[in-house]
Write an enzyme that holds these catalytic residues in place. Structure first.
Site, PDB file in Angstrom:
ATOM      1  N   GLU A  30      18.149  -2.021   2.253  1.00 45.30           N
ATOM      2  CA  GLU A  30      17.245  -2.893   2.996  1.00 45.30           C
ATOM      3  C   GLU A  30      17.883  -4.274   3.130  1.00 45.30           C
ATOM      4  OE1 GLU A  30      13.285  -3.116   1.358  1.00 45.30           O
ATOM      5  OE2 GLU A  30      13.382  -1.050   0.615  1.00 45.30           O
ATOM      6  N   GLU A  90       4.594  -3.740  10.266  1.00 48.46           N
ATOM      7  CA  GLU A  90       3.614  -2.893   9.587  1.00 48.46           C
ATOM      8  C   GLU A  90       2.405  -3.747   9.217  1.00 48.46           C
ATOM      9  OE1 GLU A  90       5.450   0.100   6.730  1.00 48.46           O
ATOM     10  OE2 GLU A  90       7.050  -1.384   6.905  1.00 48.46           O
ATOM     11  N   LYS A 114       0.598  -3.367   5.466  1.00 49.43           N
ATOM     12  CA  LYS A 114       1.325  -3.550   4.211  1.00 49.43           C
ATOM     13  C   LYS A 114       0.630  -4.592   3.338  1.00 49.43           C
ATOM     14  CE  LYS A 114       5.711  -3.636   3.720  1.00 49.43           C
ATOM     15  NZ  LYS A 114       7.134  -4.023   3.808  1.00 49.43           N
ATOM     16  N   GLU A 156       5.401 -10.164   4.915  1.00 45.50           N
ATOM     17  CA  GLU A 156       5.667  -8.749   4.648  1.00 45.50           C
ATOM     18  C   GLU A 156       5.310  -7.850   5.831  1.00 45.50           C
ATOM     19  OE1 GLU A 156       6.961  -6.540   2.404  1.00 45.50           O
ATOM     20  OE2 GLU A 156       7.939  -8.301   1.593  1.00 45.50           O
TER      21      GLU A 156
END
Length: 491
Positions: free
Chosen positions: A264, A314, A317, A325
């Site tokens: 990542e 997303e 999350k 995030e």
């Protein structure tokens, strides 16, 4: 035997390997309320030259869409499954049968790795997984061998940068953390014996997020930062310094050639003052340039596989690490382009095709509603309890809106998250109304997006947020203290 045919086949295979090396890799998270249809997401990856993908969990429709796609897959096992997998080989065999063998044989999914756990040694977990990660690793490996997949599918463990440290403050001083040193050596030896790589997650953004004194330019790749000199080696960015600290840690413990994957790495576009389009483009373009140039680090000239974080945003999350995030995607949640990126061979990003949206309407604050209405605060709070309002935070793309637009944004996110269902815009004490005029066009030239969600059809359900990534902050804490040590040696 026709040796000319054999030679041609050799050249085809060799060319195939070269072409594969030029592809991109990304993470595809599925913590979203209105998911991009998997077939569209797979087409989005292929259109943009992404031929490797990392998944955090096995989702059946996602795996089905990846079948016969030509995309190599790393499937993840969540941390909360480690205890059961560690308990017996039979449990691991059942997992491999259902989540690996099934998709390889029936769907033609090209699974290359199983990622066991995710950053299991974070200090925030308080040793919750230290007793189960290694036996889970052993059992999954045994299960893959029994299934006849031991050569095709390799095991790995994604780790956070806080598993190693440097007493000298330099990469060359790197070694594994004392409290898990023995366990890390056992894991590394097991991976080495079984041909598996070690996977490291590196987040320069989090260094900047955690430490206001972090030298901003050292987070990027464009050479604007003051270099750090470690002996005869010069580092121009924290990514290389962080990566080489791991390489030194492996070398000191007898594993100088263990393969490493960067699982990542990326930069968010919203949710913080430093999480914006400009910084994300600067970081990711620099990262892509490195990948396209085949550039390694001072300690390892050969580049690792690097999985961009992430493909799409997303909105479900956990925000425990920070509002950013939910905004790591190089694309928005619907596969639309956030900012231009120059891919290999001067190819630009391509947006998702064939996305179906809900009706073109928004829920906003009534024009005749009073901004001082005492019911307004609780109405906004209700909307943001069930929908993603992280773009309203300080320094974010919709931060600084006036009261009316702030309320309109919150109301609309709730309305969209609830699939524009009848009555969902009537939940706010008679303060809201539906409009067909896009509110985005009237605010900062559209920089603040008033979304219309993807039409997920009947029966669609909102996913609850997860806390699986909450520990990433420890990466930033490590990187900041690590960098301060580096800076002390700058000459």
């Amino acid at each position: 035997m026709d040796f000319r045919l054999v030679f041609k086949l050799f050249l085809v295979c060799l060319l195939g390997e070269v072409l594969m090396a030029e592809g991109l890799a990304c993470n595809w998270g599925t913590r979203v309320t209105h998911p991009l249809p998997p077939d569209i997401a797979v087409k989005l990856m292929k259109d943009n030259g992404i031929d490797k993908v990392k998944l955090f969990e096995v989702v059946p429709d996602v795996m089905g869409a990846l079948g016969n796609s030509g995309i190599q897959v790393m499937v993840g096992i969540p941390n909360d499954m480690l205890a059961s997998l560690a308990s017996s080989v039979r449990v691991a065999e059942d997992w491999v049968t259902q989540n690996v063998s099934r998709y390889v044989s029936r769907n033609g999914v090209d699974i290359r790795y199983v990622a066991i756990g995710n950053e299991p040694f974070l200090k925030t977990y308080k040793d919750m997984f230290t007793q189960t990660i290694y036996p889970a690793l052993e059992n999954i490996q045994a299960a893959l061998i029994k299934a006849g997949l031991g050569r095709q599918v390799k095991v790995t463990i994604p780790i956070n940068a806080d598993v190693y440290q440097s007493d000298s403050g330099m990469p060359s001083g790197g070694n594994f953390r004392p409290d898990i040193h023995g366990l890390m050596i056992s894991i590394v030896k097991f991976l080495s014996d079984n041909g598996g790589p070690l996977t490291i997650n590196i987040y320069p953004f989090l260094s900047l997020y955690a430490d206001p004194h972090f030298p901003v330019d050292f987070a990027f790749f464009d050479g604007a930062a003051a270099p750090v000199v470690d002996g005869g080696v010069t580092y121009g960015n924290v990514f290389e310094a962080n990566y080489d600290t791991l390489v030194w840690s492996l070398e000191k413990n007898g594993f100088p050639n263990l393969p490493i994957i960067v699982g990542e790495v990326g930069w968010p576009t919203d949710g913080d003052v430093n999480a914006n389009i400009e910084n994300a483009r600067r970081f990711n373009q620099g990262l892509l340039n490195r990948i396209n140039q085949g550039k390694g680090t001072p300690k390892r000239a050969s580049p690792p596989d690097i999985y961009l974080f992430a493909l799409i945003d997303e909105d479900a999350k956990s925000t425990e690490p920070g509002n950013f995030e939910r905004h790591w995607g190089i694309f928005y949640y619907d596969g639309s382009i956030k900012y231009p990126l120059n891919l290999a061979n001067n190819k630009n990003l391509t947006a998702a095709k064939g996305v179906q949206y809900l009706s073109r309407q928004w829920c906003v604050m009534r024009p005749d509603a009073d901004p001082s209405d005492p019911n307004l605060p609780q109405s906004i709070n209700k909307a943001c309890t069930y929908a993603d309002c992280t773009s309203l935070g300080y320094g974010s793309s919709c931060g600084g809106l006036d009261v009316r637009n702030n309320a309109s944004y919150a109301f609309n996110m709730y309305f969209q998250t609830m699939n524009q269902t009848k009555g969902s815009c009537d939940q706010f004490s008679n303060l809201s109304v539906i409009t067909s005029i896009d509110p985005s066009t009237r605010i900062r030239g559209g920089a603040c997006r008033f979304e219309i969600m993807i039409d997920i059809g009947k029966g669609g359900k909102t996913r609850k947020p997860t806390t699986s990534s909450a520990g990433r902050m420890y990466n930033s804490i490590f990187a900041s203290s690590f960098l301060l040590g580096l800076l002390a040696f700058v000459t």
